[in-house]
Design an enzyme around this catalytic site. Structure first.
Site, PDB file in Angstrom:
ATOM      1  N   SER A  45       0.854  -1.193   0.000  1.00  0.00           N
ATOM      2  CA  SER A  45       0.000   0.000   0.000  1.00  0.00           C
ATOM      3  C   SER A  45       0.888   1.240   0.000  1.00  0.00           C
ATOM      4  O   SER A  45       1.796   1.362   0.825  1.00  0.00           O
ATOM      5  CB  SER A  45      -0.872   0.012   1.257  1.00  0.00           C
ATOM      6  OG  SER A  45      -1.321   1.325   1.498  1.00  0.00           O
ATOM      7  N   HIS A  86      -1.379  -1.665  -4.057  1.00  0.00           N
ATOM      8  CA  HIS A  86      -2.657  -1.440  -3.366  1.00  0.00           C
ATOM      9  C   HIS A  86      -2.873   0.067  -3.233  1.00  0.00           C
ATOM     10  O   HIS A  86      -2.077   0.766  -2.597  1.00  0.00           O
ATOM     11  CB  HIS A  86      -2.574  -2.118  -1.995  1.00  0.00           C
ATOM     12  CG  HIS A  86      -3.804  -2.034  -1.158  1.00  0.00           C
ATOM     13  ND1 HIS A  86      -4.855  -2.929  -1.266  1.00  0.00           N
ATOM     14  CD2 HIS A  86      -4.159  -1.171  -0.169  1.00  0.00           C
ATOM     15  CE1 HIS A  86      -5.794  -2.622  -0.377  1.00  0.00           C
ATOM     16  NE2 HIS A  86      -5.395  -1.557   0.310  1.00  0.00           N
ATOM     17  N   ASP A  96      -5.160   2.930  -1.852  1.00  0.00           N
ATOM     18  CA  ASP A  96      -6.217   3.231  -0.875  1.00  0.00           C
ATOM     19  C   ASP A  96      -6.927   4.529  -1.245  1.00  0.00           C
ATOM     20  O   ASP A  96      -6.299   5.594  -1.278  1.00  0.00           O
ATOM     21  CB  ASP A  96      -5.607   3.370   0.524  1.00  0.00           C
ATOM     22  CG  ASP A  96      -5.181   2.029   1.093  1.00  0.00           C
ATOM     23  OD1 ASP A  96      -6.043   1.135   1.198  1.00  0.00           O
ATOM     24  OD2 ASP A  96      -3.993   1.875   1.414  1.00  0.00           O
ATOM     25  N   MET A 153      -9.738   7.111  -0.109  1.00  0.00           N
ATOM     26  CA  MET A 153     -10.537   7.539   1.050  1.00  0.00           C
ATOM     27  C   MET A 153     -11.213   8.859   0.697  1.00  0.00           C
ATOM     28  O   MET A 153     -10.589   9.727   0.075  1.00  0.00           O
ATOM     29  CB  MET A 153      -9.643   7.734   2.269  1.00  0.00           C
ATOM     30  CG  MET A 153      -8.825   6.494   2.609  1.00  0.00           C
ATOM     31  SD  MET A 153      -7.883   6.749   4.128  1.00  0.00           S
ATOM     32  CE  MET A 153      -6.949   5.212   4.211  1.00  0.00           C
ATOM     33  N   HIS A 203      -8.619  -0.084  -3.406  1.00  0.00           N
ATOM     34  CA  HIS A 203      -9.417  -0.333  -2.190  1.00  0.00           C
ATOM     35  C   HIS A 203     -10.206   0.929  -1.895  1.00  0.00           C
ATOM     36  O   HIS A 203      -9.644   1.926  -1.428  1.00  0.00           O
ATOM     37  CB  HIS A 203      -8.454  -0.699  -1.035  1.00  0.00           C
ATOM     38  CG  HIS A 203      -9.124  -0.858   0.298  1.00  0.00           C
ATOM     39  ND1 HIS A 203      -8.406  -0.875   1.480  1.00  0.00           N
ATOM     40  CD2 HIS A 203     -10.424  -1.020   0.647  1.00  0.00           C
ATOM     41  CE1 HIS A 203      -9.248  -1.037   2.493  1.00  0.00           C
ATOM     42  NE2 HIS A 203     -10.478  -1.116   2.019  1.00  0.00           N
ATOM     43  N   MET A 222     -12.493   3.099   0.091  1.00  0.00           N
ATOM     44  CA  MET A 222     -13.114   3.385   1.387  1.00  0.00           C
ATOM     45  C   MET A 222     -13.945   4.646   1.192  1.00  0.00           C
ATOM     46  O   MET A 222     -13.588   5.740   1.652  1.00  0.00           O
ATOM     47  CB  MET A 222     -12.020   3.567   2.451  1.00  0.00           C
ATOM     48  CG  MET A 222     -11.373   2.246   2.839  1.00  0.00           C
ATOM     49  SD  MET A 222      -9.770   2.452   3.634  1.00  0.00           S
ATOM     50  CE  MET A 222      -8.710   2.512   2.200  1.00  0.00           C
ATOM     51  N   MET A 268     -10.561  -6.714   6.841  1.00  0.00           N
ATOM     52  CA  MET A 268      -9.766  -5.629   7.439  1.00  0.00           C
ATOM     53  C   MET A 268      -9.271  -6.087   8.802  1.00  0.00           C
ATOM     54  O   MET A 268     -10.061  -6.521   9.644  1.00  0.00           O
ATOM     55  CB  MET A 268     -10.609  -4.361   7.601  1.00  0.00           C
ATOM     56  CG  MET A 268     -10.986  -3.665   6.298  1.00  0.00           C
ATOM     57  SD  MET A 268      -9.590  -3.186   5.249  1.00  0.00           S
ATOM     58  CE  MET A 268      -8.714  -2.018   6.315  1.00  0.00           C
ATOM     59  N   PHE A 312      -6.548   4.661   8.361  1.00  0.00           N
ATOM     60  CA  PHE A 312      -5.183   5.099   8.647  1.00  0.00           C
ATOM     61  C   PHE A 312      -4.193   3.943   8.500  1.00  0.00           C
ATOM     62  O   PHE A 312      -4.533   2.802   8.810  1.00  0.00           O
ATOM     63  CB  PHE A 312      -5.069   5.643  10.074  1.00  0.00           C
ATOM     64  CG  PHE A 312      -6.001   6.782  10.341  1.00  0.00           C
ATOM     65  CD1 PHE A 312      -5.613   8.088  10.037  1.00  0.00           C
ATOM     66  CD2 PHE A 312      -7.268   6.551  10.853  1.00  0.00           C
ATOM     67  CE1 PHE A 312      -6.485   9.143  10.257  1.00  0.00           C
ATOM     68  CE2 PHE A 312      -8.152   7.613  11.082  1.00  0.00           C
ATOM     69  CZ  PHE A 312      -7.759   8.908  10.784  1.00  0.00           C
ATOM     70  N   ASP A 315      -5.677  -6.732   5.361  1.00  0.00           N
ATOM     71  CA  ASP A 315      -5.173  -5.360   5.223  1.00  0.00           C
ATOM     72  C   ASP A 315      -5.182  -4.682   6.586  1.00  0.00           C
ATOM     73  O   ASP A 315      -6.239  -4.541   7.212  1.00  0.00           O
ATOM     74  CB  ASP A 315      -6.090  -4.602   4.239  1.00  0.00           C
ATOM     75  CG  ASP A 315      -5.637  -3.170   3.970  1.00  0.00           C
ATOM     76  OD1 ASP A 315      -4.580  -2.761   4.494  1.00  0.00           O
ATOM     77  OD2 ASP A 315      -6.366  -2.465   3.239  1.00  0.00           O
ATOM     78  N   GLY A 316      -3.982  -4.271   7.027  1.00  0.00           N
ATOM     79  CA  GLY A 316      -3.866  -3.549   8.291  1.00  0.00           C
ATOM     80  C   GLY A 316      -2.914  -4.236   9.245  1.00  0.00           C
ATOM     81  O   GLY A 316      -3.153  -5.374   9.653  1.00  0.00           O
ATOM     82  N   GLY A 324       1.552  -1.664   4.280  1.00  0.00           N
ATOM     83  CA  GLY A 324       1.840  -0.260   4.025  1.00  0.00           C
ATOM     84  C   GLY A 324       3.074   0.186   4.766  1.00  0.00           C
ATOM     85  O   GLY A 324       4.175   0.250   4.209  1.00  0.00           O
TER      86      GLY A 324
HETATM   87  C1  DX5 Z   1      -6.049   1.352   6.001  1.00  0.00           C
HETATM   88  C2  DX5 Z   1      -5.684   0.986   4.593  1.00  0.00           C
HETATM   89  C3  DX5 Z   1      -4.476   0.144   4.492  1.00  0.00           C
HETATM   90  C4  DX5 Z   1      -3.223   0.784   5.032  1.00  0.00           C
HETATM   91  C5  DX5 Z   1      -2.425  -0.296   5.675  1.00  0.00           C
HETATM   92  O1  DX5 Z   1      -7.312   1.862   6.050  1.00  0.00           O
HETATM   93  O2  DX5 Z   1      -6.734   0.299   3.958  1.00  0.00           O
HETATM   94  O3  DX5 Z   1      -4.264  -0.354   3.172  1.00  0.00           O
HETATM   95  O4  DX5 Z   1      -2.425   1.401   4.070  1.00  0.00           O
HETATM   96  O5  DX5 Z   1      -1.355   0.272   6.314  1.00  0.00           O
HETATM   97  P1  DX5 Z   1      -0.495  -0.557   7.363  1.00  0.00           P
HETATM   98  O6  DX5 Z   1       0.082  -1.722   6.604  1.00  0.00           O
HETATM   99  O7  DX5 Z   1       0.509   0.420   7.811  1.00  0.00           O
HETATM  100  O8  DX5 Z   1      -1.414  -1.016   8.446  1.00  0.00           O
HETATM  101 ZN    ZN Z   2      -6.251  -0.722   2.053  1.00  0.00          ZN
END
Ligand code: DX5
Ligand code: ZN
Length: 219
Positions: free
Chosen positions: A8, A32, A34, A36, A65, A67, A136, A142, A174-175, A196
């Site tokens: 990510s 990936h 993200d 938002m 992804h 959100m 998730m 975040f 993810d996360g 990420g």
């Molecule tokens: C969070 C995102 C993730 C995020 C993961 O809402 O969907 O993709 O980038 O970051 P890390 O790997 O740092 O948890």
């Molecule tokens: Zn994500």
């Protein structure tokens, strides 16, 4: 089982994203992305124009992804932009069949993401129609949060439902994925891993992707 590592770029340097992507592209399966909207989650990443440019310039397939609210509108746009895979949040959608059909019609894979508080059973009617389940393992919004161990049971249930399927449905987490959490996620049945901060905070991001892949590849 085939393992996919999908870094990510949320925690990468947004002012030089092409370079940041280039650092991991050779060793990663997909990037990936993200998205938002500051409504579904309290954060904003990229508007449609910026996202389209990132996807166009990305040398490897993009895993978007979303959100965002109203995925009925956004998901087809991300398919049109050329995302290899478009994942929307179950909680944000009303018309799942329409989204799935629209995204497939535009030639992309479609995934459904579940927030930590959403049960796997909500997917009962759709599991046979989609290409990926995203569990998730943090609250979306975040990067850099801690992996929620209590989500492992949901991953196990999802693997049970999918079996080692020949239809090629991916099971993504993810996360909080890092060298210290990827093995338990693998053992629970995940095969597609978003990372990420573990990747972009590493001194050598490509090396980190390779290490994560090794750890996720069952001995
Ligand atoms: C969070 C995102 C993730 C995020 C993961 O809402 O969907 O993709 O980038 O970051 P890390 O790997 O740092 O948890
Ligand atoms: Zn994500």
């Amino acid at each position: 089982m085939t393992v996919r590592i999908t870094p990510s770029i949320l925690n990468a340097d947004f002012s030089r994203l092409d370079e940041e992507i280039a650092r991991v592209a050779d060793v990663s399966d997909l990037i990936h992305l993200d998205i938002m909207d500051n409504i579904f989650v309290p954060n904003f990443t990229f508007d449609f124009d910026k996202a389209a440019k990132i996807i166009e310039n990305c040398p490897i397939p993009v895993d978007s992804h979303l959100m965002v609210i109203e995925p009925e509108k956004a998901a087809p746009r991300f398919a049109e932009m050329g995302s290899a895979s478009v994942t929307y949040h179950f909680e944000a959608a009303i018309n799942h069949r329409q989204i799935i059909e629209d995204v497939h019609g535009l030639g992309s894979r479609v995934g459904i993401a579940l927030k930590p508080g959403t049960a796997l059973s909500v997917l009962d009617d759709y599991i046979g129609l989609i290409d990926m389940i995203l569990i998730m393992t943090v609250e979306p919004g975040f990067g850099g949060q801690s992996f929620m161990n209590e989500m492992l049971e949901k991953v196990r249930q999802a693997r049970k439902r999918l079996g080692v399927n020949d239809r090629g449905v991916w099971l993504q987490v993810d996360g909080g994925i890092s060298p210290s959490t990827i093995e338990v996620a693998t053992e629970a049945g995940a095969d597609t891993f978003v990372a990420g901060s573990a990747v972009y905070k590493a001194e050598d991001p490509a090396k980190m992707v390779t290490l994560l892949r090794e750890l996720a590849t069952q001995r």
